[in-house]
Design an enzyme around this catalytic site. Structure first.
Site, PDB file in Angstrom:
ATOM      1  N   ILE A 254       0.887  -1.303   0.141  1.00 17.13           N
ATOM      2  CA  ILE A 254       0.017   0.041   0.034  1.00 17.13           C
ATOM      3  C   ILE A 254       0.950   1.102  -0.111  1.00 17.13           C
ATOM      4  O   ILE A 254       1.895   1.346   0.930  1.00 17.13           O
ATOM      5  CB  ILE A 254      -1.034   0.090   1.230  1.00 17.13           C
ATOM      6  CG1 ILE A 254      -1.772  -1.269   1.489  1.00 17.13           C
ATOM      7  CG2 ILE A 254      -1.740   1.250   1.073  1.00 17.13           C
ATOM      8  CD1 ILE A 254      -2.799  -1.545   0.130  1.00 17.13           C
ATOM      9  N   GLY A 262      -7.431   2.091   5.758  1.00 14.69           N
ATOM     10  CA  GLY A 262      -7.950   0.471   5.745  1.00 14.69           C
ATOM     11  C   GLY A 262      -7.692  -0.217   4.653  1.00 14.69           C
ATOM     12  O   GLY A 262      -8.479  -1.277   4.250  1.00 14.69           O
ATOM     13  N   GLY A 264      -5.065  -1.897   3.403  1.00 20.31           N
ATOM     14  CA  GLY A 264      -4.598  -3.399   3.690  1.00 20.31           C
ATOM     15  C   GLY A 264      -5.627  -4.433   3.883  1.00 20.31           C
ATOM     16  O   GLY A 264      -5.663  -5.376   3.341  1.00 20.31           O
ATOM     17  N   GLU A 287       4.083 -15.393   1.843  1.00 23.05           N
ATOM     18  CA  GLU A 287       5.563 -15.687   1.855  1.00 23.05           C
ATOM     19  C   GLU A 287       6.310 -14.748   2.592  1.00 23.05           C
ATOM     20  O   GLU A 287       6.461 -13.387   2.448  1.00 23.05           O
ATOM     21  CB  GLU A 287       6.015 -15.382   0.288  1.00 23.05           C
ATOM     22  CG  GLU A 287       7.436 -15.471  -0.151  1.00 23.05           C
ATOM     23  CD  GLU A 287       7.793 -15.152  -1.500  1.00 23.05           C
ATOM     24  OE1 GLU A 287       9.080 -15.250  -1.728  1.00 23.05           O
ATOM     25  OE2 GLU A 287       6.772 -15.007  -2.207  1.00 23.05           O
ATOM     26  N   ASN A 290       6.342  -9.834   7.093  1.00 21.46           N
ATOM     27  CA  ASN A 290       6.874  -9.025   8.140  1.00 21.46           C
ATOM     28  C   ASN A 290       5.993  -9.159   9.108  1.00 21.46           C
ATOM     29  O   ASN A 290       4.730  -9.579   9.384  1.00 21.46           O
ATOM     30  CB  ASN A 290       7.497  -7.749   7.548  1.00 21.46           C
ATOM     31  CG  ASN A 290       6.430  -6.752   7.011  1.00 21.46           C
ATOM     32  OD1 ASN A 290       5.210  -7.180   7.295  1.00 21.46           O
ATOM     33  ND2 ASN A 290       6.793  -5.991   6.222  1.00 21.46           N
TER      34      ASN A 290
END
Length: 501
Positions: A254, A262, A264, A287, A290
């Site tokens: 983003i 909001g 994400g 994958e 974080n």
């Protein structure tokens, strides 16, 4: 050396990224921001040598992401032997398409005079429309085999290296069979206040990619729609979208100018809904997430499992036979006596959640069932709670046993190098930190009504301690040094445990 330092510039500060569209008389800048990382391009020190007053402008057309690079500076270092200024454009050619290096005037002219921009729509199919803070947004999706999608990714994916640590661009010259396993999801803002008749109604907000990992499923577990006979070699090419697979969310970005809206949450949930609706998808994975994405996923997955009543079916047993609660060396509590393991696996598969993430959600849910007064004991060992009269005390005791067992099993090789007392202390500390992290997440979800974040969240506790990477295939723990272990355990192979190596 002092003279050379005068010619060295922080690459993150020098490089400025802008999103532009046609404006009144000249291109209009919609947003501007700096990269978070530049080490993949300019080296570990993230510095550019050979300039004073350096400014590198990287601009993108808001709708189709047509890029342009402009390098400006006050002075350039005159080469002395092998010491010379960094060739910025030559360096960026490895990361950007050729169109990026046209003259600034040509780029501005194209932006101002592109009459097709006003009628342009994002490639793919519209998945969702939503409103945030009075502004309209849309999520579009399509396969990487679509030339229009591939062109946008080729133009914008340098941002992956700028904002995702360790992120790498996609290989766009693969065969179509490979490219068709990639799916791209775009978020665009739908603009209405345009200052030019050639301005596009769409402005990029962010995007994500997912990849189909074809997976083997035993014949007896296949559902009817996946059962079919075929010859080898096949009579006609096998489409990747017809095979059972695990969907892996790969890149997720983003733009900084759109944080705290909001997006994400909307993007992640839209992707999950497509995976859930796809009968060939058996599991959703991520994958190398974080910490910010770990939070986002928790904020989205947990409310969804609450809403569909999956978590309400799960509880922790607090009444066990006396012979299992006696504190004697070698006594272990079977996990099957604490949790309904077949039910857990059924719920996990139904929601297509990977084992690690599902077990994390289960641990968080079980913790939420324990009253605050019982949880206030913190990291105390509470060795007698198995026979406590208060069921909340017993639940807190058994919850901690489950988490301790998971931490111990997954870090066994590291822990076995420590003295027993230090090993116990490290596990106790890790359990306390894990409980504190779950408390933080539950608090935030209660505060926000179960609505998640934007993908840009950071953990409140600050930086991680040393990290221990864990293996999905760790063997069953056979060590009996710790008399508060639990056999079996929820299969949660959490990626990070805060233990010092």
């Amino acid at each position: 050396m002092a003279d050379q330092e005068d010619w060295s510039t922080d690459a993150n500060e020098a490089l400025e990224i802008s999103i532009v569209q046609a404006g009144s008389g000249s291109p209009k800048t919609l947003s501007t921001f700096h990269p978070q990382f530049t080490y993949p391009i300019f080296g570990e020190e993230e510095r550019i040598f050979g300039y004073q007053g350096l400014r590198v402008n990287l601009r993108f057309a808001a709708h189709d992401l047509r890029p342009n690079i402009e390098v400006l500076y006050d002075k350039r270092f005159k080469a002395v032997g092998d010491t010379k200024a960094t060739n910025i454009e030559e360096t960026l050619k490895e990361w950007m398409p050729e169109v990026s290096f046209e003259k600034v005037g040509a780029f501005n002219s194209h932006i101002q005079n592109d009459s097709s921009a006003r009628h342009w729509k994002p490639p793919g199919e519209l998945l969702e429309s939503y409103t945030s803070k009075g502004r309209k947004f849309e999520i579009w999706s399509g396969e990487l085999t679509d030339p229009a999608i591939r062109q946008i990714i080729e133009r914008i994916q340098i941002l992956i290296s700028f904002f995702i640590e360790g992120g790498t661009p996609l290989q766009l010259d693969d065969l179509d069979w490979t490219l068709s396993r990639w799916r791209v999801y775009f978020i665009y803002e739908k603009l209405s206040d345009l200052s030019s008749p050639n301005a596009s109604h769409y402005s990029i907000v962010g995007y994500s990619t997912s990849y189909r990992f074809v997976t083997y499923i035993p014949h007896q577990r296949l559902t009817p729609h996946l059962l079919h006979d075929f010859n080898l070699p096949p009579d006609k090419p096998i489409a990747p979208n017809s095979l059972p697979h695990r969907a892996r969310i790969s890149q997720f970005l983003i733009l900084p100018s759109h944080h705290s809206h909001g997006h994400g949450t909307h993007l992640y949930n839209a992707m999950v809904q497509t995976f859930l609706a796809d009968p060939t998808c058996v599991e959703i994975t991520v994958e190398d997430p974080n910490e910010a994405f770990d939070d986002l996923r928790d904020y989205c997955d947990y409310p969804r499992l609450l809403a569909n009543n999956s978590l309400s079916q799960i509880s922790l047993t607090t009444s066990l036979p006396p012979h299992l609660t006696q504190k004697r060396p070698g006594i272990r509590v079977p996990t099957s006596k604490l949790l309904p393991l077949p039910l857990l696996e059924h719920i996990r598969k139904k929601n297509k959640i990977a084992p690690r993430q599902f077990a994390r959600l289960v641990e968080m849910h079980l913790l939420s069932l324990i009253s605050p007064h019982a949880r206030q004991a913190g990291t105390a060992r509470l060795t007698q709670r198995a026979r406590a009269s208060d069921p909340d005390d017993r639940m807190w005791y058994y919850w901690r046993l489950l988490v301790k067992q998971r931490i111990y099993k997954k870090n066994r090789d590291v822990l076995m190098q420590l003295e027993r007392g230090e090993r116990v202390d490290k596990v106790e500390e890790a359990v306390g930190e894990q409980a504190g992290d779950y408390e933080r997440l539950l608090r935030n979800m209660e505060k926000e009504g179960g609505v998640g974040g934007n993908g840009e969240r950071r953990r409140e506790r600050g930086k991680r301690k040393n990290v221990v990477l864990l293996d999905d295939d760790d063997e069953e723990d056979e060590d009996e040094d710790e008399d508060e272990e639990v056999d079996g355990g929820v299969e949660r192979a959490t990626k990070r445990v805060r233990l010092d190596e």
